[in-house]
Scaffold this motif. Structure first.
Motif, PDB file in Angstrom:
ATOM      1  N   LEU A   5       0.895  -1.771   0.310  1.00 45.97           N
ATOM      2  CA  LEU A   5      -0.074   0.168  -0.218  1.00 45.97           C
ATOM      3  C   LEU A   5       1.311   1.615   0.318  1.00 45.97           C
ATOM      4  O   LEU A   5       0.281   2.396  -0.451  1.00 45.97           O
ATOM      5  N   ALA A   6       2.292   1.007   0.850  1.00 49.12           N
ATOM      6  CA  ALA A   6       3.191   2.578   0.865  1.00 49.12           C
ATOM      7  C   ALA A   6       3.185   2.792  -1.021  1.00 49.12           C
ATOM      8  O   ALA A   6       3.222   3.771  -1.264  1.00 49.12           O
ATOM      9  N   ALA A   7       3.432   1.582  -1.775  1.00 50.28           N
ATOM     10  CA  ALA A   7       3.953   1.718  -3.254  1.00 50.28           C
ATOM     11  C   ALA A   7       2.761   2.514  -3.694  1.00 50.28           C
ATOM     12  O   ALA A   7       2.510   2.951  -4.886  1.00 50.28           O
ATOM     13  N   LEU A   8       1.682   1.654  -3.132  1.00 50.37           N
ATOM     14  CA  LEU A   8       0.450   2.054  -4.683  1.00 50.37           C
ATOM     15  C   LEU A   8      -0.054   3.720  -3.852  1.00 50.37           C
ATOM     16  O   LEU A   8      -0.273   4.617  -4.900  1.00 50.37           O
ATOM     17  N   GLY A   9       0.509   3.850  -2.123  1.00 50.58           N
ATOM     18  CA  GLY A   9       0.043   5.186  -1.934  1.00 50.58           C
ATOM     19  C   GLY A   9       1.056   6.488  -2.946  1.00 50.58           C
ATOM     20  O   GLY A   9       0.510   7.360  -2.980  1.00 50.58           O
ATOM     21  N   GLY A  10       2.329   5.791  -2.809  1.00 52.97           N
ATOM     22  CA  GLY A  10       2.655   6.561  -3.804  1.00 52.97           C
ATOM     23  C   GLY A  10       2.741   7.169  -5.478  1.00 52.97           C
ATOM     24  O   GLY A  10       3.244   8.437  -5.832  1.00 52.97           O
ATOM     25  N   ILE A  11       2.416   5.814  -5.855  1.00 47.34           N
ATOM     26  CA  ILE A  11       1.813   6.245  -6.989  1.00 47.34           C
ATOM     27  C   ILE A  11       0.463   6.785  -7.243  1.00 47.34           C
ATOM     28  O   ILE A  11       0.550   8.017  -8.111  1.00 47.34           O
TER      29      ILE A  11
END
Length: 76
Positions: A5-11
């Motif tokens: 979710l950190a990666a998806l939140g970053g995107i």
């Protein structure tokens, strides 16, 4: 904290902020990535790999880091 979710939140954060700096429309991509975030969150909860709070913190952390980075980045 969920790295997924950190990666998806970053995107998602990047797609949310890019139109403020450039004349690019990212609304459709933003909606798609928010939906993907929901699917991944549901999968992680179903597998009992994370709690709801871990997923929420991961997404907010990723989004927040993009927000801080893009607002402090000298573009020109």
């Amino acid at each position: 904290i969920s790295a997924h979710l950190a990666a998806l939140g970053g995107i998602s954060g990047m797609l949310f902020l890019i139109p403020q700096f450039f004349s690019v429309e990212t609304s459709l991509l933003l909606i798609i990535f928010i939906l993907i975030s929901g699917f991944v969150s549901t999968a992680r909860l179903t597998l009992k790999a994370h709690t709801f709070s871990e997923l929420t913190v991961g997404f907010i952390l990723g989004f927040g880091m993009q927000y801080i980075t893009l607002h402090n980045l000298p573009l020109w």
